[in-house]
Enzyme design. Structure first.
Site, PDB file in Angstrom:
ATOM      1  CB  SER A 115      -0.880   0.113   1.001  1.00 29.46           C
ATOM      2  OG  SER A 115      -1.501   1.365   1.321  1.00 29.46           O
ATOM      3  CE1 TYR A 122      -4.200  -2.021   4.937  1.00 23.29           C
ATOM      4  CE2 TYR A 122      -3.109   0.240   4.534  1.00 23.29           C
ATOM      5  CZ  TYR A 122      -3.613  -1.138   4.397  1.00 23.29           C
ATOM      6  OH  TYR A 122      -3.627  -1.617   3.149  1.00 23.29           O
TER       7      TYR A 122
HETATM    8  N1  NAP Z   1      -8.535  -0.347  -1.198  1.00 26.06           N
HETATM    9  C1  NAP Z   1      -7.563   0.043  -0.372  1.00 26.06           C
HETATM   10  O1  NAP Z   1      -7.759   1.962  -0.658  1.00 26.06           O
HETATM   11  C2  NAP Z   1      -6.437  -0.109  -0.658  1.00 26.06           C
HETATM   12  C3  NAP Z   1      -5.044   0.261  -0.673  1.00 26.06           C
HETATM   13  C4  NAP Z   1      -3.579   0.005  -0.207  1.00 26.06           C
HETATM   14  C5  NAP Z   1      -4.046  -1.149  -0.548  1.00 26.06           C
HETATM   15  N2  NAP Z   1      -4.730  -1.920  -0.518  1.00 26.06           N
HETATM   16  C6  NAP Z   1      -4.897  -3.470  -0.295  1.00 26.06           C
HETATM   17  O2  NAP Z   1      -5.264  -4.567  -1.318  1.00 26.06           O
HETATM   18  C7  NAP Z   1      -5.880  -5.375  -0.550  1.00 26.06           C
HETATM   19  C8  NAP Z   1      -6.919  -5.756  -1.047  1.00 26.06           C
HETATM   20  O3  NAP Z   1      -7.680  -5.344  -0.128  1.00 26.06           O
HETATM   21  P1  NAP Z   1      -9.467  -4.751  -0.628  1.00 26.06           P
HETATM   22  O4  NAP Z   1      -9.201  -2.632  -0.590  1.00 26.06           O
HETATM   23  O5  NAP Z   1      -9.249  -4.998  -1.855  1.00 26.06           O
HETATM   24  O6  NAP Z   1      -9.998  -5.066   0.336  1.00 26.06           O
HETATM   25  P2  NAP Z   1     -11.303  -5.947   0.256  1.00 26.06           P
HETATM   26  O7  NAP Z   1     -12.466  -6.131  -0.488  1.00 26.06           O
HETATM   27  O8  NAP Z   1     -12.323  -6.493   1.834  1.00 26.06           O
HETATM   28  O9  NAP Z   1     -10.423  -7.249   0.148  1.00 26.06           O
HETATM   29  C9  NAP Z   1      -9.404  -7.954   1.267  1.00 26.06           C
HETATM   30  C10 NAP Z   1      -9.750  -9.104   0.920  1.00 26.06           C
HETATM   31  O10 NAP Z   1      -9.199 -10.202   1.900  1.00 26.06           O
HETATM   32  C11 NAP Z   1     -10.222 -10.920   2.486  1.00 26.06           C
HETATM   33  N3  NAP Z   1      -9.339 -11.587   3.909  1.00 26.06           N
HETATM   34  C12 NAP Z   1      -9.489 -10.562   5.107  1.00 26.06           C
HETATM   35  N4  NAP Z   1      -8.779 -11.662   6.177  1.00 26.06           N
HETATM   36  C13 NAP Z   1      -8.436 -12.166   6.240  1.00 26.06           C
HETATM   37  C14 NAP Z   1      -7.535 -13.880   6.393  1.00 26.06           C
HETATM   38  N5  NAP Z   1      -7.287 -13.758   7.672  1.00 26.06           N
HETATM   39  N6  NAP Z   1      -7.881 -15.269   5.140  1.00 26.06           N
HETATM   40  C15 NAP Z   1      -7.645 -14.469   4.108  1.00 26.06           C
HETATM   41  N7  NAP Z   1      -8.610 -13.572   3.659  1.00 26.06           N
HETATM   42  C16 NAP Z   1      -9.266 -12.647   3.758  1.00 26.06           C
HETATM   43  C17 NAP Z   1     -10.877 -10.261   2.954  1.00 26.06           C
HETATM   44  O11 NAP Z   1     -12.597 -11.715   3.224  1.00 26.06           O
HETATM   45  P3  NAP Z   1     -14.130 -10.692   3.580  1.00 26.06           P
HETATM   46  O12 NAP Z   1     -14.559  -9.751   2.421  1.00 26.06           O
HETATM   47  O13 NAP Z   1     -14.524 -12.426   3.458  1.00 26.06           O
HETATM   48  O14 NAP Z   1     -13.430 -10.353   5.116  1.00 26.06           O
HETATM   49  C18 NAP Z   1     -11.435  -9.575   1.544  1.00 26.06           C
HETATM   50  O15 NAP Z   1     -11.896 -10.913   0.042  1.00 26.06           O
HETATM   51  C19 NAP Z   1      -5.069  -5.821   0.546  1.00 26.06           C
HETATM   52  O16 NAP Z   1      -3.719  -6.266   1.047  1.00 26.06           O
HETATM   53  C20 NAP Z   1      -5.413  -4.174   1.668  1.00 26.06           C
HETATM   54  O17 NAP Z   1      -4.690  -3.665   2.190  1.00 26.06           O
HETATM   55  C21 NAP Z   1      -6.674  -1.533  -0.628  1.00 26.06           C
END
Ligand code: NAP
Length: 372
Positions: A216, A228
């Protein structure tokens, strides 16, 4: 892309020849005393020489840029016999990546946290895609899953491991938090990612494949309290060690640094609810220091940040994953999103004093910081 690297090389060389011709013409234009064919026994004035030197430097820079760009366009072939494993495919980037790479022809193994997430993904993808249930914080589960993947991919090994699963945890000023508030994001985003990687690594080495870690901009700049940011800073460190250790095995390791994207993780309602729950249990002292209207004021700041920074198009992140998986020369780092490219990543290279100045300007002012 489908035409393969050779077709790409021919186009590249044609462009290169064209560029050299144009350069020669420009030089001729600037210094007419010079015959075409450049630099054959004609003495030049001092300023003329300087001008030509500058022009050559410029041409060299353009050539380097061109070659860099061209190198990035060279692609691997035979996608359809390559296996990739993605964590966190229930929603967000993970789900879109699973769907995209399935459509592209990869053999996708999509790890979901929940049964419902897995069912929904299955309904939207081809028969080739397999889902597995995986909580990345459960060490036994990770081991069993790696064994299942090993049996499934056989001698081919695993071409791609995309460590995407992540949680936000609580975001709040540091002096509001307990060590327990740090645990969940660090367990999922860091230890989960490390454990999945270590268990899958022999399979990736076998395929001389790729590891892609979703970090991130929070792994480059610390702009809010909570687990985070430390988890993502640590992911960057792990990523860099892994990249250097895997070089000898022909395994490429890339890190993706998305800005702020609209997903479930970044839902402002959820993060505000968590913050409010912590606020309710704070001591009267801290509440007085921050002021009773602190949460309200920070909410309006959050609204401004969200409207000016939020990216809606998740495919920008998946495109980075795609390049890291399919390019012959993947990048070590990918910034995804306009905010990351134009603000966060450039700021992360600036002196700390400038970072502090800009990041502190975005913080909510405290009512009585001296009431300690
Ligand atoms: N969105 C942003 O602005 C942003 C920015 C920078 C980086 N990121 C990174 O991008 C990645 C994906 O995030 P996203 O934004 O796509 O959010 P998201 O839609 O919440 O996706 C995260 C995924 O991880 C799963 N998860 C949570 N806890 C877990 C566990 N213990 N074991 C296995 N899976 C687990 C969630 O499952 P559930 O849906 O069932 O909870 C969900 O499928 C993350 O690493 C996040 O830090 C996101």
């Amino acid at each position: 892309e489908e035409r393969g690297p050779h077709a790409c090389s021919i186009t590249g060389l044609t462009h290169l020849a064209g560029l050299t011709r144009v350069t020669s013409d420009i030089l001729q234009e600037l210094d007419p005393s010079q015959p075409a064919g450049l630099g054959k026994g004609v003495s030049l004035s001092h300023t003329g020489k300087k001008r030509r030197m500058l022009l050559w430097v410029l041409v060299l820079l353009i050539l380097c840029g061109f070659l860099w760009n061209y190198k990035g366009q060279l692609k691997i072939t035979d996608i359809t016999d390559k296996y990739i494993f993605i964590t966190g495919c229930d929603s967000g980037f993970g789900k879109l990546a699973a769907k995209t790479f399935d459509k592209k022809g990869f053999r996708v193994i999509a790890a979901c946290l929940t049964e419902s997430g897995s069912r929904a993904l299955k309904a939207e993808t081809s028969e080739r895609l397999h889902t597995v249930l995986l909580d990345v914080t459960d060490a036994d589960h990770v081991k069993r899953t790696a064994q299942w993947v090993k049996n499934h991919v056989g001698e081919k090994g695993l071409w791609g491991l995309i460590n995407n699963a992540g949680v936000l945890g609580v975001l709040a000023p540091t002096d509001w938090l307990t060590v327990e508030d740090y645990r969940e994001p660090i367990e999922v985003n860091l230890f989960g990612l490390i454990n999945v990687t270590l268990n899958m690594l022999p399979l990736v080495k076998k395929a001389r494949g790729r590891v892609i870690n979703v970090s991130s901009i929070g792994g480059r700049l610390a702009f809010v309290g909570g687990g985070y940011i430390p988890s993502k800073y640590a992911v960057e460190g792990f990523n860099d060690c892994l990249r250097r250790d895997m070089k000898a095995f022909g395994v490429h390791v890339s890190c993706i640094e998305p800005g702020l994207f609209k997903t479930e993780l970044s839902d402002p309602v959820k993060s505000t609810e968590k913050k409010l729950a912590i606020w309710k249990h704070l001591s009267p002292d801290i509440k007085q220091q921050y002021g009773e209207d602190y949460i309200e004021k920070s909410l309006s700041k959050l609204k401004v940040t969200t409207t000016s920074f939020l990216n809606m198009d998740l495919s920008l992140v998946v495109e980075c994953m795609d390049h890291a998986l399919t390019s012959l020369f993947p990048k070590t780092r990918y910034a995804a999103g306009k905010d990351a490219k134009t603000f966060w990543i450039p700021l992360s290279h600036m002196p700390t004093v400038l970072q502090d100045f800009l990041l502190l300007k975005q913080k909510t002012e405290l009512a009585n910081p001296k009431a300690v």
